[in-house]
Design an enzyme around this catalytic site. Structure first.
Site, PDB file in Angstrom:
ATOM      1  N   ILE A 152       0.827  -1.214   0.000  1.00  0.00           N
ATOM      2  CA  ILE A 152       0.000   0.000   0.000  1.00  0.00           C
ATOM      3  C   ILE A 152       0.861   1.264   0.000  1.00  0.00           C
ATOM      4  CG2 ILE A 152      -0.324   0.024   2.520  1.00  0.00           C
ATOM      5  CD1 ILE A 152      -3.370   0.756   0.888  1.00  0.00           C
TER       6      ILE A 152
ATOM      7  N   VAL B 224       1.828   3.363   2.308  1.00  0.00           N
ATOM      8  CA  VAL B 224       1.636   4.410   3.319  1.00  0.00           C
ATOM      9  C   VAL B 224       1.644   3.723   4.688  1.00  0.00           C
ATOM     10  CG1 VAL B 224       0.375   6.138   1.981  1.00  0.00           C
ATOM     11  CG2 VAL B 224      -0.856   4.201   2.956  1.00  0.00           C
TER      12      VAL B 224
ATOM     13  N   LYS C  30       8.475  10.150  17.767  1.00  0.00           N
ATOM     14  CA  LYS C  30       7.132  10.751  17.845  1.00  0.00           C
ATOM     15  C   LYS C  30       6.723  10.795  19.310  1.00  0.00           C
ATOM     16  CE  LYS C  30       2.370   9.504  16.527  1.00  0.00           C
ATOM     17  NZ  LYS C  30       1.550   8.557  15.738  1.00  0.00           N
TER      18      LYS C  30
ATOM     19  N   PRO D  28      -0.700  13.439  23.941  1.00  0.00           N
ATOM     20  CA  PRO D  28       0.681  13.041  24.214  1.00  0.00           C
ATOM     21  C   PRO D  28       0.818  11.553  24.527  1.00  0.00           C
ATOM     22  CG  PRO D  28      -0.311  13.955  26.186  1.00  0.00           C
ATOM     23  CD  PRO D  28      -1.391  13.951  25.139  1.00  0.00           C
TER      24      PRO D  28
ATOM     25  N   LEU E  59      -4.087  -5.128   6.771  1.00  0.00           N
ATOM     26  CA  LEU E  59      -5.275  -4.609   6.088  1.00  0.00           C
ATOM     27  C   LEU E  59      -6.234  -5.726   5.716  1.00  0.00           C
ATOM     28  CD1 LEU E  59      -3.472  -2.005   3.787  1.00  0.00           C
ATOM     29  CD2 LEU E  59      -4.654  -1.572   5.952  1.00  0.00           C
TER      30      LEU E  59
ATOM     31  N   THR F 169      -2.992   3.470  14.316  1.00  0.00           N
ATOM     32  CA  THR F 169      -3.120   2.266  15.139  1.00  0.00           C
ATOM     33  C   THR F 169      -2.935   0.953  14.374  1.00  0.00           C
ATOM     34  OG1 THR F 169      -5.472   2.530  14.757  1.00  0.00           O
ATOM     35  CG2 THR F 169      -4.645   3.189  16.908  1.00  0.00           C
TER      36      THR F 169
HETATM   37  C1  LIG Z   1      -4.146   6.172   3.977  1.00  0.00           C
HETATM   38  C2  LIG Z   1      -3.521   5.208   4.938  1.00  0.00           C
HETATM   39  C3  LIG Z   1      -2.714   5.669   5.955  1.00  0.00           C
HETATM   40  C4  LIG Z   1      -2.158   4.777   6.875  1.00  0.00           C
HETATM   41  N1  LIG Z   1      -1.418   5.259   7.908  1.00  0.00           N
HETATM   42  C5  LIG Z   1      -0.981   4.409   8.853  1.00  0.00           C
HETATM   43  C6  LIG Z   1      -0.221   4.865   9.960  1.00  0.00           C
HETATM   44  O1  LIG Z   1       0.088   6.049  10.094  1.00  0.00           O
HETATM   45  N2  LIG Z   1       0.185   3.964  10.878  1.00  0.00           N
HETATM   46  C7  LIG Z   1      -0.100   2.648  10.762  1.00  0.00           C
HETATM   47  O2  LIG Z   1       0.255   1.874  11.651  1.00  0.00           O
HETATM   48  N3  LIG Z   1      -0.763   2.188   9.699  1.00  0.00           N
HETATM   49  C8  LIG Z   1      -1.211   3.018   8.760  1.00  0.00           C
HETATM   50  N4  LIG Z   1      -1.886   2.533   7.688  1.00  0.00           N
HETATM   51  C9  LIG Z   1      -2.041   1.089   7.539  1.00  0.00           C
HETATM   52  C10 LIG Z   1      -0.743   0.500   7.006  1.00  0.00           C
HETATM   53  O3  LIG Z   1      -0.456   1.069   5.769  1.00  0.00           O
HETATM   54  C11 LIG Z   1      -0.855  -1.005   6.875  1.00  0.00           C
HETATM   55  O4  LIG Z   1      -1.371  -1.537   8.057  1.00  0.00           O
HETATM   56  C12 LIG Z   1       0.493  -1.634   6.643  1.00  0.00           C
HETATM   57  O5  LIG Z   1       1.164  -1.005   5.597  1.00  0.00           O
HETATM   58  C13 LIG Z   1       0.361  -3.098   6.380  1.00  0.00           C
HETATM   59  O6  LIG Z   1      -0.178  -3.333   5.125  1.00  0.00           O
HETATM   60  P1  LIG Z   1      -0.456  -4.835   4.674  1.00  0.00           P
HETATM   61  O7  LIG Z   1       0.829  -5.587   4.718  1.00  0.00           O
HETATM   62  O8  LIG Z   1      -1.594  -5.377   5.410  1.00  0.00           O
HETATM   63  O9  LIG Z   1      -0.920  -4.689   3.153  1.00  0.00           O
HETATM   64  P2  LIG Z   1      -0.108  -4.183   1.842  1.00  0.00           P
HETATM   65  O10 LIG Z   1       0.877  -3.124   2.136  1.00  0.00           O
HETATM   66  O11 LIG Z   1      -1.184  -3.873   0.850  1.00  0.00           O
HETATM   67  O12 LIG Z   1       0.672  -5.459   1.373  1.00  0.00           O
HETATM   68  C14 LIG Z   1       0.056  -6.530   0.725  1.00  0.00           C
HETATM   69  C15 LIG Z   1       1.130  -7.518   0.304  1.00  0.00           C
HETATM   70  O13 LIG Z   1       0.503  -8.690  -0.154  1.00  0.00           O
HETATM   71  C16 LIG Z   1       1.094  -9.085  -1.366  1.00  0.00           C
HETATM   72  N5  LIG Z   1       0.058  -9.715  -2.199  1.00  0.00           N
HETATM   73  C17 LIG Z   1      -1.199  -9.284  -2.389  1.00  0.00           C
HETATM   74  N6  LIG Z   1      -1.872 -10.114  -3.205  1.00  0.00           N
HETATM   75  C18 LIG Z   1      -1.001 -11.097  -3.522  1.00  0.00           C
HETATM   76  C19 LIG Z   1      -1.076 -12.232  -4.340  1.00  0.00           C
HETATM   77  N7  LIG Z   1      -2.195 -12.559  -5.018  1.00  0.00           N
HETATM   78  N8  LIG Z   1       0.029 -13.022  -4.451  1.00  0.00           N
HETATM   79  C20 LIG Z   1       1.158 -12.734  -3.785  1.00  0.00           C
HETATM   80  N9  LIG Z   1       1.281 -11.663  -2.998  1.00  0.00           N
HETATM   81  C21 LIG Z   1       0.225 -10.845  -2.879  1.00  0.00           C
HETATM   82  C22 LIG Z   1       1.613  -7.803  -2.027  1.00  0.00           C
HETATM   83  O14 LIG Z   1       2.699  -8.074  -2.911  1.00  0.00           O
HETATM   84  C23 LIG Z   1       2.040  -7.005  -0.806  1.00  0.00           C
HETATM   85  O15 LIG Z   1       3.371  -7.308  -0.477  1.00  0.00           O
HETATM   86  C24 LIG Z   1      -2.411   3.395   6.736  1.00  0.00           C
HETATM   87  C25 LIG Z   1      -3.203   2.930   5.694  1.00  0.00           C
HETATM   88  C26 LIG Z   1      -3.769   3.816   4.802  1.00  0.00           C
HETATM   89  C27 LIG Z   1      -4.649   3.293   3.714  1.00  0.00           C
END
Ligand SMILES: Cc1cc2nc3c(=O)[nH]c(=O)nc-3n(C[C@H](O)[C@H](O)[C@H](O)COP(=O)(O)OP(=O)(O)OC[C@H]3O[C@@H](n4cnc5c(N)ncnc54)[C@H](O)[C@@H]3O)c2cc1C
Length: 490
Positions: A28, A30, A61, A81, A321, A332
């Site tokens: 994602i 971010v 932070k 805080p 996610l 969080t």
């Molecule tokens: C706008 C926004 C702001 C955020 N800000 C914060 C923050 O300040 N603090 C915080 O703690 N969290 C924040 N988050 C949440 C944070 O981004 C995620 O919790 C974190 O990045 C973990 O993401 P993830 O690994 O679940 O998913 P992703 O980063 O989407 O990773 C998914 C992974 O799965 C793999 N994948 C997907 N489908 C397949 C497939 N079919 N085959 C093989 N591999 C696959 C991809 O290659 C990728 O590596 C934010 C989210 C958003 C949307």
């Protein structure tokens, strides 16, 4: 995070962990702010700050500043805080001031004055004392999410985790003897077939594995939290002035904007509801607010806000996610990731995965859902307490939402001037956010009745003393920028 924590936890057991990642599907990209809970991840993995922070462009932070959420005079910006034992006495004064103000008595009750974190942030200090203190300060981090992902991946591989670069195309299910459907294989686009006893779904918002199981259910929070989209950009530049150790979450016309300072850049993002503002208009507002020129690219994201009902379902655990997301206002998500993995590692026996799995997964899912509920209440509180009237969005975010029942009751208790900490405890609402955090939110937004006329002199004197105590202690801490340079130099 999952691969590292489980590899560490199960290091002496005959367990093989593999990580499958697609080159075609990006992360994602971010998620750069954390809560203090993340400290314990690095502690568990024996990774010192001097190793990971320079590698991930990370900063400290001390808390979050919330400008623009309230229109109440004297409360148009407040600070949430992270607490330190240094705050014990001034914090107690704050609770007492807020309690008096709740009962209509004149008192000064803006949290910013009573805790050390805002003083440190404002002065560009790291939450690291120059000379050791007999206690540790609570603090969190900002970091480059991409770099942290790479750093943790390298650590996981070093710890023996196997790595496959592959895109999963199909999830193969099979039926167990008593009729339960489980995941048996992952078929990749290259025709490989990967099998395992247990699968962890870290596929992001698509919930690629969990959603294939027959009992998959997603509980949406969209009626409580209106925001469903974000636009983000990064402004390069290693500033030379003060490096503030805070996130700023500033209310804009139809949502809010994060401002996260890293060592070499600042990240900004506008989190909004696309029912009230278009992505193009949101980008325009973000650019105008940050001064970002057109050649700085923006990333537009959709957010699925809510959670799955069963994070652990059959032989699959959703993490990140894929299990759910509460919008990023209090940063969080990674805390929920870490909590989920740690709880799972306590409940699950990888050597004998079937043993008591049914009842263990029920208890586990209840615990994770309670954690999500606690975060939801606190985040929703920000919207419910907003007093802006400038756009339909802010009115709807306050008046047009489904308010979780526990939050309604908390607010009623606060407004009636009753025993608020007692009520928090009884409702178990202080499990995720402490009573100090709740006081900061409610007082910080200026949720008080009209003040009866009275003598403010005593309160003003107290404020003077508190400011000089907290302000005086700032000199005991390291400069944020200098300390990070020293950390990188080893
Ligand atoms: C706008 C926004 C702001 C955020 N800000 C914060 C923050 O300040 N603090 C915080 O703690 N969290 C924040 N988050 C949440 C944070 O981004 C995620 O919790 C974190 O990045 C973990 O993401 P993830 O690994 O679940 O998913 P992703 O980063 O989407 O990773 C998914 C992974 O799965 C793999 N994948 C997907 N489908 C397949 C497939 N079919 N085959 C093989 N591999 C696959 C991809 O290659 C990728 O590596 C934010 C989210 C958003 C949307």
């Amino acid at each position: 995070m999952a691969a590292n924590l489980l590899a560490r936890k199960w290091q002496d057991l005959p367990v093989k962990i593999s990580l499958v990642e697609s080159r075609e599907i990006a992360t994602i990209g971010v998620g750069e702010g954390s809560t203090p809970y993340l400290k314990s991840l690095f502690r568990t993995l024996d990774i010192p700050e001097s190793e990971w922070m320079p590698a991930c462009d990370a900063t400290y932070k001390c808390g979050i500043r919330f400008p623009g959420w309230s229109a109440v005079e004297g409360y148009t910006s407040y600070y949430h805080p992270f607490f330190s034992p240094l705050d014990r006495e001034t914090g107690a004064e704050f609770f007492s001031q807020a309690d008096q103000r709740r009962c209509g008595k004149p008192a000064e009750a803006l949290p910013d004055d009573f805790f050390h974190a805002p003083y440190l942030s404002q002065a560009g200090m790291a939450p690291i004392p120059r000379r050791p203190l007999p206690f540790e300060l609570d603090y969190a981090y900002h970091f480059d999410a991409g770099l942290l992902g790479k750093f943790l991946k390298a650590r996981a591989l070093k710890a023996g985790v196997e790595y496959y670069e592959a895109t999963v195309e199909k999830v193969g299910l099979s039926e167990r003897a008593h009729g339960e459907m489980v995941i048996e294989t992952l078929k990749t686009v290259n025709g490989e077939c990967l099998s395992a006893d247990f699968f962890i779904d870290c596929t992001g918002f698509r919930s690629g594995l969990l959603s294939e199981l027959p009992n998959y259910e997603f509980v949406s929070y969209e009626e409580t939290l209106l925001n469903n989209a974000a636009v983000a950009l990064q402004m390069p530049g290693e500033g030379h002035g003060l490096l503030k150790s805070e996130t700023i979450s500033e209310a804009l016309t139809n949502g809010w904007m994060w401002n996260i300072p890293l060592q070499s850049r600042t990240g900004f993002g506008y989190v909004y509801s696309d029912a009230y503002i278009s992505p193009e208009a949101a980008e325009q507002e973000l650019r105008a607010r940050t001064g970002a020129p057109d050649d700085i690219p923006c990333r537009h994201l959709k957010m699925r806000v809510g959670r799955v009902e069963q994070h652990w379902s059959a032989n699959c655990l959703g993490v990140g996610l894929s299990q759910g997301f509460i919008e990023p206002l209090e940063a969080t998500a990674l805390m929920l990731v870490q909590f989920t993995i740690e709880q799972f590692a306590q409940s699950f026996d990888p050597v004998n995965p079937g043993a008591g799995a049914g009842s263990k997964s029920i208890a586990f899912n209840q615990k994770i859902n309670a954690m999500f509920g606690g975060v939801l209440d606190y985040v929703a509180g920000h919207y419910l307490l907003n007093t802006r009237n400038d756009t339909d969005y802010w009115r709807a975010a306050r008046e047009g939402i489904v308010v979780p029942e526990r939050l309604q009751q908390l607010l009623a208790c606060w407004d009636r001037g009753e025993d608020f900490p007692g009520h928090l405890k009884l409702a178990e609402a202080d499990r995720v956010y402490s009573h100090a955090s709740w006081y900061c939110l409610l007082a910080g937004m200026g949720r008080f009745p009209e003040v009866s006329t009275g003598n403010k002199a005593e309160s003003k004197k107290l404020l003077c003393d508190v400011r000089s105590f907290c302000g005086g202690n700032v000199a005991r801490f390291e400069s944020h920028r200098d300390y990070l340079k020293r950390l990188a130099a080893g």
